[in-house]
Design an enzyme around this catalytic site. Sequence first.
Site, PDB file in Angstrom:
ATOM      1  N   ALA A 244       0.819  -1.212   0.000  1.00  0.00           N
ATOM      2  CA  ALA A 244       0.000   0.000   0.000  1.00  0.00           C
ATOM      3  C   ALA A 244       0.858   1.270   0.000  1.00  0.00           C
ATOM      4  O   ALA A 244       2.089   1.215   0.061  1.00  0.00           O
ATOM      5  CB  ALA A 244      -0.926  -0.015   1.215  1.00  0.00           C
ATOM      6  N   HIS A 245       0.205   2.397  -0.036  1.00  0.00           N
ATOM      7  CA  HIS A 245       0.926   3.669  -0.173  1.00  0.00           C
ATOM      8  C   HIS A 245       1.788   4.001   1.050  1.00  0.00           C
ATOM      9  O   HIS A 245       1.430   3.687   2.160  1.00  0.00           O
ATOM     10  CB  HIS A 245      -0.007   4.826  -0.526  1.00  0.00           C
ATOM     11  N   ASN A 246       2.914   4.601   0.756  1.00  0.00           N
ATOM     12  CA  ASN A 246       3.841   5.109   1.775  1.00  0.00           C
ATOM     13  C   ASN A 246       4.588   4.019   2.530  1.00  0.00           C
ATOM     14  O   ASN A 246       5.301   4.312   3.496  1.00  0.00           O
ATOM     15  CB  ASN A 246       3.125   6.013   2.799  1.00  0.00           C
TER      16      ASN A 246
END
Lengths: 346, 346, 346
Positions: A244-246
């Site tokens: 997922a993001h980050n």
Amino acid sequence: MTQPSTPTYTLAELAEHLDARLVGDGSRRLNGLATLKDAGPDRLAFLTNPTYLKDLAATAAGAVLLHPEHAAQCPVDRLELDNPYLGYAKLSRLFDPLLSRPPGGIHPSAVVADDARLGEAVEVGPLAVVEAGVELGDGVVVGPGCVIGAGARIGRGSRLHPNVTVCHGVVIGERAILHSGCVIGGDGFGFAHDGDGWHKIAQLGRVVMGDDVEIGSCSSIDRGALEDTRIGNDVKIDSQVQIAHNVQIGDHSALAGCVGIAGSTRVGRYCMLGGGVGLAGHLTICDRVQVTGMSLVTNSIEEPGVYSSGTGAMQNAQWRKNAVRFKQLDEIARRLARLEKRDPQG
Amino acid sequence: MTQPSTPTYTLAELAEHLDARLVGDGSRRLNGLATLKDAGPDRLAFLTNPTYLKDLAATAAGAVLLHPEHAAQCPVDRLELDNPYLGYAKLSRLFDPLLSRPPGGIHPSAVVADDARLGEAVEVGPLAVVEAGVELGDGVVVGPGCVIGAGARIGRGSRLHPNVTVCHGVVIGERAILHSGCVIGGDGFGFAHDGDGWHKIAQLGRVVMGDDVEIGSCSSIDRGALEDTRIGNDVKIDSQVQIAHNVQIGDHSALAGCVGIAGSTRVGRYCMLGGGVGLAGHLTICDRVQVTGMSLVTNSIEEPGVYSSGTGAMQNAQWRKNAVRFKQLDEIARRLARLEKRDPQG
Amino acid sequence: MTQPSTPTYTLAELAEHLDARLVGDGSRRLNGLATLKDAGPDRLAFLTNPTYLKDLAATAAGAVLLHPEHAAQCPVDRLELDNPYLGYAKLSRLFDPLLSRPPGGIHPSAVVADDARLGEAVEVGPLAVVEAGVELGDGVVVGPGCVIGAGARIGRGSRLHPNVTVCHGVVIGERAILHSGCVIGGDGFGFAHDGDGWHKIAQLGRVVMGDDVEIGSCSSIDRGALEDTRIGNDVKIDSQVQIAHNVQIGDHSALAGCVGIAGSTRVGRYCMLGGGVGLAGHLTICDRVQVTGMSLVTNSIEEPGVYSSGTGAMQNAQWRKNAVRFKQLDEIARRLARLEKRDPQG
């Protein structure tokens, strides 16, 4: 691409490639690898696991790669090496027909933006798309049907198998291997709620990958919301994985198939996540953590070691009885404590 | 596509877009968003979470978006708003370089059927395929490498990222966002058994999606067997999610990565499924149910609330001991009951 | 492709196709299937599950397919068959608009290698790629955007939906159905460690699939390391499934969505794996094993039967208490044993 043909090597060439001790006929030609059991006289077999020592005496292989301690039992020509498994890995690449093909150039059916910057010996396969501002380093191979989004950069020696998607602005290091169907840089999952419905948060970060990264088939690595999603050097990611993001993954970590990592979690260096492991969001996992298959991690981990959750499978009839008791577990513990209190010898 | 460039706005323009209170120099130009810590003078930072209040005093941001209650502590120009997180979401889209590009028209390498009906300002990217009878509403963007099957309909303002597959007859509402590698309308998994082998049941239903739906990278939504698989309005689905045939998802529900929903299950409105959650088939989940990550739901849920299953990770050595005991749990409960019976004070 | 149109049949034609007993007007024309509740006079409904017997009396269907034991309650024309569910499966395929289309030939935008060998009535869709040395049997359909790697062989009657990737050297049997986004023959996940970093082991095996195999959307089947990954005849694999290198799946087995199987595991014949099931590597699962959804199997299974692991979802507040106790389970068991020892009646 043209149909690849399997290369052949002499035993002496293989010995030199590995810096291994050769015992036997160095001019023997070998055209592939095989197990001790299956190998014929044109194949190199290998002994990397003592379990297979029983197959050594009867092997029909042309030669065997093994540790010196097993040399005496080898009935055929041999290569001796302290780490024969590593030797097997190195030789396997010599015999990969894909790697010995000459680069195919830019296929006329590919759509390559005028301002894309392509290094030397770059291959862009049929019906691939390379958008504006893309940079492809020397020797990059972009397979058929791939799409490289605007402004993406891919380091030299990287190979994209067919139908890979690299979204706009993504940065990929050198010698990456991206397998078919993977998507690097799709949007992260970010929304604000107004009390009734969802408002999309544009995902303005990138994915930035180090060198020597491999990503399996159908895996997805989402771009960051503001900052970048970061994959370190020598990170190996299997098929059907979701990042997922980050998220940040440290150097040399390996993630098996179907792993899912939620947003903003940081995984250290030299970590190994088993198949189907799930990491909740916003965690920090320190270096050298191993998590066994299908475990759920909901808290940060600060000590190296092996971690697990869940329970193994058992016969359904037995399982049903135990699973029902799980729902009574707190009550069971309280009842036990009550009994202990009353125990006159307690 | 042409390489996108990031737009810039004045602080006054941003204030107007949000209907926020502006305190400071409205003519200040800002070219992006950043965290309080990372922002330079050309960026707007935001304070949406009190955890980051510590970064406010030292921020080098050009301006900060925050709740009025923190205004006094803001050392720079500011935008005040009651829901700054929602404000951040709205501004983020202004700065999305993809959204500010002019539409690219129909790329000459795309294959578009003669009888496809395309609205105004439609973009069909390089090497995309639009089959017979397809309808694309105004402003629809079909990315490179996408395939839109015969008779599919996509509502206005929808965006398909590269390499998306929309199968024949699928209906997608307005303003949908479909990420790379997702597949909408593949066959559901239906077979009849004749005692020895499987006979395929043709999947004759469609997928019908409402407005404002987002589907993540590499997710798959299967078409119905006879009736349609239905995704409501404002449903947000993350990456690597699997929705089986005949499933219905109510409006405003959100499904995190790696969720799997088996056939014919109905999920209510305003539900939230955590990463890796599995729902068995033929269940009914009522409105406003939240299921935590990697839980398995095998029964219908009739009460709103938060639901969970499984156990969190622990050190492997400790886990092994406990997991073995799980297999004895029913026996443990029986032994405890026996002791209680014998307890003279019981 | 051209937009498919739904075929129509007379009731007599349907009866003959199934070898079913027809009671009523054989000349009645029917243009599709529907449930008892939804069917109008131009549809054939079916009763395959006693749950829906309540809908039979009021059905508006043109005719109903059912077991002879329910014939007396049928208010309309009917087809009687001992296995009506199997009959439904067979009829469903008659009404599949995709199956009744004439083959589309080789689309001019497809890139087909000169030395590819194509059988009769092969269709290669727009912007598909067929590489050197590929063999496609009679009647094979390669959808838009598919890539068939060098030297792959696909048996007659197989259908590849759009955007499928078949990697080099893969062998697919007859009548296969591959759904969009699936990847057959990506590299397995194999690396040797040199104490510091990873060395890739080239994956030199293939994927070899029997006849009548179906693979769902976005599933991935990795090629073998040295030997082949093998999928038997009549194996049905749902969406989002991951099959690692060297796995073997026996004939007639079925794997539901999101299943993951680690390397070198062998699954027997007539097995059924529920959604999200994980099998660890190097296991042997015997014939006729069924594993329920989201179970983890870490040991070989030698007895046919139903197996399970995990625990079902409950309200979060209750779950938290029980999950904490799981971490004390071994201690609870020991305390119980201590009490039992002290029990004077023990």
